[in-house]
Scaffold this motif. Structure first.
Motif, mmCIF file in Angstrom:
data_model
loop_
_atom_site.group_PDB
_atom_site.id
_atom_site.type_symbol
_atom_site.label_atom_id
_atom_site.label_comp_id
_atom_site.label_asym_id
_atom_site.label_seq_id
_atom_site.Cartn_x
_atom_site.Cartn_y
_atom_site.Cartn_z
ATOM 1 N N GLY A 221 0.332 9.559 0.584
ATOM 2 C CA GLY A 221 -0.145 9.337 1.942
ATOM 3 C C GLY A 221 -0.895 8.036 2.107
ATOM 4 N N VAL A 222 -0.420 6.992 1.414
ATOM 5 C CA VAL A 222 -1.122 5.714 1.444
ATOM 6 C C VAL A 222 -0.130 4.569 1.567
ATOM 7 C CG1 VAL A 222 -2.988 6.615 -0.012
ATOM 8 C CG2 VAL A 222 -1.086 5.370 -1.069
ATOM 9 N N VAL A 223 -0.681 3.407 1.897
ATOM 10 C CA VAL A 223 0.025 2.143 1.767
ATOM 11 C C VAL A 223 -0.611 1.411 0.593
ATOM 12 C CG1 VAL A 223 0.444 -0.101 2.822
ATOM 13 C CG2 VAL A 223 0.673 1.984 4.182
ATOM 14 N N GLY A 224 0.203 1.014 -0.372
ATOM 15 C CA GLY A 224 -0.308 0.328 -1.545
ATOM 16 C C GLY A 224 -0.056 -1.164 -1.467
ATOM 17 N N MET A 225 -0.911 -1.934 -2.139
ATOM 18 C CA MET A 225 -0.764 -3.393 -2.155
ATOM 19 C C MET A 225 -0.918 -3.923 -3.579
ATOM 20 S SD MET A 225 -2.572 -4.660 1.394
ATOM 21 C CE MET A 225 -4.014 -3.601 1.275
ATOM 22 N N ILE A 226 -0.166 -4.986 -3.882
ATOM 23 C CA ILE A 226 -0.160 -5.580 -5.215
ATOM 24 C C ILE A 226 -0.290 -7.085 -5.082
ATOM 25 C CG2 ILE A 226 1.104 -5.789 -7.399
ATOM 26 C CD1 ILE A 226 2.812 -3.378 -6.485
ATOM 27 N N ASP A 227 -1.156 -7.671 -5.887
ATOM 28 C CA ASP A 227 -1.332 -9.119 -5.932
ATOM 29 C C ASP A 227 -0.319 -9.691 -6.923
ATOM 30 O OD1 ASP A 227 -2.109 -11.742 -6.312
ATOM 31 O OD2 ASP A 227 -4.218 -11.286 -6.702
ATOM 32 N N ILE A 228 0.598 -10.528 -6.425
ATOM 33 C CA ILE A 228 1.575 -11.155 -7.317
ATOM 34 C C ILE A 228 1.406 -12.676 -7.316
ATOM 35 C CG2 ILE A 228 3.258 -9.287 -7.250
ATOM 36 C CD1 ILE A 228 4.873 -11.034 -5.231
ATOM 37 N N THR A 229 0.168 -13.115 -7.228
ATOM 38 C CA THR A 229 -0.091 -14.550 -7.367
ATOM 39 C C THR A 229 0.547 -15.054 -8.653
ATOM 40 O OG1 THR A 229 -2.177 -14.294 -6.167
ATOM 41 C CG2 THR A 229 -1.880 -16.305 -7.473
ATOM 42 N N ASP A 230 0.371 -14.303 -9.728
ATOM 43 C CA ASP A 230 1.116 -14.529 -10.967
ATOM 44 C C ASP A 230 2.149 -13.411 -11.059
ATOM 45 O OD1 ASP A 230 2.169 -14.833 -13.480
ATOM 46 O OD2 ASP A 230 0.265 -14.641 -14.554
ATOM 47 N N PRO A 231 3.411 -13.679 -10.736
ATOM 48 C CA PRO A 231 4.393 -12.587 -10.672
ATOM 49 C C PRO A 231 4.642 -11.903 -12.010
ATOM 50 C CG PRO A 231 5.461 -14.726 -10.434
ATOM 51 C CD PRO A 231 3.989 -14.978 -10.348
ATOM 52 N N ALA A 232 4.373 -12.603 -13.108
ATOM 53 C CA ALA A 232 4.553 -11.989 -14.421
ATOM 54 C C ALA A 232 3.366 -11.119 -14.811
ATOM 55 C CB ALA A 232 4.776 -13.070 -15.475
ATOM 56 N N ASN A 233 2.326 -11.127 -13.994
ATOM 57 C CA ASN A 233 1.125 -10.350 -14.296
ATOM 58 C C ASN A 233 0.558 -9.765 -13.008
ATOM 59 O OD1 ASN A 233 -1.017 -9.255 -15.787
ATOM 60 N ND2 ASN A 233 -2.265 -11.097 -15.535
ATOM 61 N N PRO A 234 1.296 -8.856 -12.371
ATOM 62 C CA PRO A 234 0.846 -8.289 -11.090
ATOM 63 C C PRO A 234 -0.443 -7.503 -11.259
ATOM 64 C CG PRO A 234 2.723 -7.070 -11.969
ATOM 65 C CD PRO A 234 2.568 -8.270 -12.837
ATOM 66 N N GLN A 235 -1.290 -7.567 -10.221
ATOM 67 C CA GLN A 235 -2.589 -6.909 -10.263
ATOM 68 C C GLN A 235 -2.744 -5.950 -9.086
ATOM 69 O OE1 GLN A 235 -4.941 -7.360 -12.805
ATOM 70 N NE2 GLN A 235 -3.159 -8.404 -13.710
ATOM 71 N N PRO A 236 -3.414 -4.829 -9.300
ATOM 72 C CA PRO A 236 -3.594 -3.860 -8.212
ATOM 73 C C PRO A 236 -4.531 -4.389 -7.136
ATOM 74 C CG PRO A 236 -4.852 -3.208 -10.152
ATOM 75 C CD PRO A 236 -4.010 -4.372 -10.569
ATOM 76 N N LYS A 237 -4.171 -4.131 -5.883
ATOM 77 C CA LYS A 237 -5.054 -4.434 -4.753
ATOM 78 C C LYS A 237 -5.491 -3.155 -4.047
ATOM 79 C CE LYS A 237 -4.882 -8.136 -2.323
ATOM 80 N NZ LYS A 237 -4.536 -9.261 -1.405
ATOM 81 N N GLY A 238 -5.064 -2.002 -4.584
ATOM 82 C CA GLY A 238 -5.540 -0.735 -4.070
ATOM 83 C C GLY A 238 -4.667 -0.129 -2.993
ATOM 84 N N ASN A 239 -5.090 1.034 -2.541
ATOM 85 C CA ASN A 239 -4.366 1.816 -1.542
ATOM 86 C C ASN A 239 -5.166 1.937 -0.253
ATOM 87 O OD1 ASN A 239 -2.177 2.497 -3.282
ATOM 88 N ND2 ASN A 239 -3.417 4.103 -4.228
ATOM 89 N N VAL A 240 -4.456 2.012 0.855
ATOM 90 C CA VAL A 240 -5.060 2.274 2.161
ATOM 91 C C VAL A 240 -4.590 3.644 2.622
ATOM 92 C CG1 VAL A 240 -5.253 1.541 4.559
ATOM 93 C CG2 VAL A 240 -5.103 -0.181 2.728
ATOM 94 N N ALA A 241 -5.504 4.585 2.744
ATOM 95 C CA ALA A 241 -5.150 5.940 3.171
ATOM 96 C C ALA A 241 -4.839 5.947 4.661
ATOM 97 C CB ALA A 241 -6.295 6.896 2.862
ATOM 98 N N LEU A 242 -3.849 6.758 5.045
ATOM 99 C CA LEU A 242 -3.434 6.852 6.439
ATOM 100 C C LEU A 242 -3.987 8.123 7.061
ATOM 101 C CD1 LEU A 242 0.263 5.667 6.147
ATOM 102 C CD2 LEU A 242 -1.779 4.315 6.615
ATOM 103 N N GLU A 243 -4.152 8.062 8.365
ATOM 104 C CA GLU A 243 -4.757 9.167 9.095
ATOM 105 C C GLU A 243 -3.699 10.171 9.544
ATOM 106 O OE1 GLU A 243 -6.826 9.847 13.469
ATOM 107 O OE2 GLU A 243 -7.082 7.915 12.445
ATOM 108 N N GLY A 244 -3.760 11.362 8.976
ATOM 109 C CA GLY A 244 -2.974 12.479 9.484
ATOM 110 C C GLY A 244 -1.482 12.340 9.375
#
Length: 722
Positions: free
Chosen positions: A69-92
């Motif tokens: 139930g979320v939208v996730g985001m990933i930092d791919i500034t360095d595409p060979a070393n992607p980093q988590p940017k966390g999840n945004v929870a959605l309402e209902g």
């Protein structure tokens, strides 16, 4: 030691025979979406990367995760070393699709109470802050979304999907779906009051009163194309919702397919007539043509893709060619034979280096087909890329030479791979995958679940498949000097001239006279013996040697996982402890071909960090036997994937039933760096080891017959140091 013929991370090592480099896509990283959960969250919850998009600068990925139930985001500034940017929870509600515009994203959110009372909204989300920038009610359950290339509107396929448990799971099931078109202001905000709900009822021959819009895309001139999958229909709309054209997606005759489940064999000798395409994914490739991924749903699924002119004429039909190419690289999902085969579902389009490409996602075989679309009437298959399990969405980022896939399957409950996002780079380098193919054979030859291996004097390799193909046990002859390695011959294992059954071939060695010794891992509750089989050059079983009573008295189903020949003695590695073994000790069992005497020594394996550790292979070379020791863990959880060796002077079998000596082992190589060298996660089943006369070690993985598995098979070599 040096690693030859594949790659180390993004540095591609060419073999001496490789041709000059050319532009290809190669995977550079895999990101498990569970890594986006915050510290302290329960990671034993299902999560799934489904539909994916990217920010305008190509530095941030955003994906829908419906189970969480979320939208996730990933930092791919360095595409060979992607980093988590966390999840945004959605309402209902749960997200069904995402489409980025600039540094914001439109999210389709399903809030339906039931199939008969569908509802949902389109959310506008700021990627930087995770804050909601706007919301429009859609009047139904959204499926897919797309943004016009000029940023003037966003379109949503409002499916109002059917209940597969009602009315035999067939349409019509009201209420009908529609297509929502929402104009955007210059700053990208939504004009909800100006929303157009385009009516697409009454168009399809199949349940025209109940269209279920599935997938939408927008052309460069603002025309919208939408698939009505269950209705086997395609509609082209103007930006204001008028019907420009509509037509049946039609049907395809299929020849040379496997359409029968439950026979545990790869037999491509069947046909199906007039199979409805029932397309899912669709993409414009120019302002006149679009491509459909013909997944199928109720009655169809033609296993390939089609290029249409927007007037409805078929420009190109792939037929079985895509599926056949997948068969040859060992990714055919046999247990899906009666249900749409490789199942093309989604796709993406992008132009890289001036070449237009379609990236076709095969959900059930976990493969991405890369097609050169320079001539829409004659697409050219350029590559087949490995993905995570069940690719669902993809996004092309040509400005950064990147392709990204979202792979939805989360096999947490089955101990399998978690859902992953995978990143590929368009490189001036040779294609790294596949590692092995049967493409050069005279007849279409499927393969998979490869287990034991042995090298021949000429440097070629013999391998066997395991019980996944219980009605098609086969010995494969492989030439590893080619890139990819080439299966040159497939020898069916027979008994009385018929395919042998009730075998689980886990090891093979040469008998020195043109034939083979095969070790079968027993499973007595299924009628499979713990046994040795002598097989002649034609594949016929000439002798069966069951294990003696002393072993049967203490057996478990984790039996022989490899076999090798030292002089007149066959040595077999037992995978895990049997009833009389101390903790973390297993047997290496000996059988003397002259005296017919059995014996054994014990081998101490690693204490498992998680799950279990066992032996997967044994191979003699020089003054040692070499043993694969591995845990059953995948990805970041994997700890033990190693090759050890034991001196032959230690291999002095003692009589069964008494005290057995424990041999000393020496670590030769840690395989974990090699298992991640192609940008993927660590595969669990490292099962094959062959050593050529010059000391080159070849290591392979077992793909479980593409059942709850990505289907990926690695075959790589390690030179020197033996």
């Amino acid at each position: 030691m040096t690693y030859r013929a594949l790659c180390l991370t993004s540095a591609i090592a060419l073999t001496a025979s490789a041709a000059a480099a050319e532009m290809n896509f190669n995977r550079v990283a895999s990101f498990p979406v569970v890594a986006n959960m915050a510290e302290g969250e329960d990671t034993a919850r299902e999560s799934s990367a489904e539909i994916i998009s990217a920010s305008a600068d190509g530095m941030t990925l955003v994906y829908s995760d419906s189970p969480l139930g979320v939208v996730g985001m990933i930092d791919i500034t360095d595409p060979a070393n992607p980093q988590p940017k966390g999840n945004v929870a959605l309402e209902g509600g749960e997200p069904t699709a995402v489409s980025a515009l600039g540094n914001t994203v439109f999210v389709g959110v399903n809030t339906s109470e039931s199939f008969t009372a569908p509802s949902g909204y389109l959310m506008h989300l700021d990627m930087a802050t995770g804050a909601e920038a706007g919301r429009c009610d859609l009047g139904g359950q959204p499926d897919s979304t797309a943004v016009a290339p000029d940023g003037s509107f966003v379109v949503v396929a409002v499916e109002n999907e059917r209940d597969e448990d009602a009315g035999d799971g067939r349409v019509p099931q009201m209420p009908a779906g529609h297509v929502s078109i929402i104009p955007l202001n210059a700053d990208g905000t939504m004009q909800c009051d100006a929303q157009i709900r385009a009516n697409v009822t009454g168009l399809a021959e199949v349940a025209g009163e109940d269209p279920e819009p599935e997938f939408v895309d927008v052309s460069a001139n603002g025309e919208i194309v939408v698939t009505l999958q269950e209705n086997n229909h395609i509609v082209v709309l103007s930006s204001t919702g008028e019907v420009v054209s509509h037509f049946s997606a039609g049907a395809v005759d299929l020849e040379g397919i496997d359409a029968t489940d439950e026979r545990a064999a790869l037999l491509f000798n069947e046909s199906q007539a007039s199979v409805p395409r029932e397309p899912d994914g669709i993409q414009w490739i120019d302002t006149d043509h679009f491509v459909t991924a013909n997944e199928g749903d109720m009655d169809g699924g033609s296993r390939g893709f089609t290029v249409f002119n927007k007037d409805g004429s078929v420009v190109y039909e792939s037929g079985v060619s895509f599926e056949h190419a997948i068969v040859q690289i060992g990714h055919y999902p046999d247990r899906r034979s009666d249900a749409k085969g490789v199942e093309p579902e989604g796709m993406e389009f992008g132009t890289f280096g001036g070449t237009p490409y379609v990236f076709l996602l095969a959900e059930r075989s976990s493969i991405i087909g890369v097609y050169d679309m320079t001539d829409p009437a004659n697409p050219t298959l350029k590559q087949l890329l490995p993905s995570g399990v069940a690719p669902e969405g993809a996004v092309a980022i040509p400005a950064r030479n990147l392709l990204v896939t979202a792979n939805e399957a989360d096999l947490l409950e089955d101990g399998g791979a978690r859902s992953h996002v995978m990143i590929y780079e368009y490189q001036d380098a040779p294609a790294v995958y596949p590692h092995i193919t049967s493409a050069g054979m005279d007849t279409l030859t499927g393969w998979g679940a490869n287990s034991g291996m042995v090298a021949d004097a000429d440097g070629t390799i013999w391998a066997v498949n395991d019980s996944f193909y219980g009605f098609q046990p086969t010995i494969f002859h492989i030439d590893p000097s080619q890139t990819p390695a080439q299966i040159v011959k497939a020898i069916p294992v027979t008994r009385g001239g018929q395919p042998a059954q009730l075998m689980d071939m886990e090891g093979i060695t040469l008998d020195g006279e043109g034939g083979y010794w095969v070790a079968s891992e027993g499973r007595l509750d299924r009628g499979i013996l713990h046994a040795l089989y002598h097989v002649n050059a034609d594949g016929e079983i000439e002798a069966t040697i069951p294990v003696p009573s002393e072993l049967l008295a203490v057996e478990s189903r984790f039996g022989f996982e490899g076999i090798t020949k030292v002089g007149n003695t066959l040595w077999m590695a037992v995978q895990r402890e049997w009833a009389d073994d101390p903790k973390n000790h297993v047997k290496l069992v000996a059988y003397n071909l002259e005296t017919e005497e059995w014996g054994a020594v014990r081998y101490e394996k690693a204490e498992p960090a998680t799950g279990w550790v066992g032996l997967s292979e044994i191979t003699a070379h020089g003054d040692h036997v070499y043993i694969i020791e591995r845990d059953n863990q995948i990805g970041d959880a994997a700890v033990t994937k190693k090759v050890y060796r034991v001196a032959l002077t230690e291999m002095v079998p003692a009589a069964l039933g008494g005290d057995l000596p424990v041999v000393a082992k020496e670590e030769v190589v840690d395989l974990l760096p090699y298992l991640t060298s192609t940008g993927g996660y660590v595969l669990d089943k490292v099962e094959g080891l062959a050593i050529t006369e010059d000391g080159t070690m070849w290591v392979s993985t077992d793909n479980d017959g593409v059942d709850d598995h990505s289907g990926e098979t690695m075959l790589f070599s390690i030179e020197g140091g033996l």
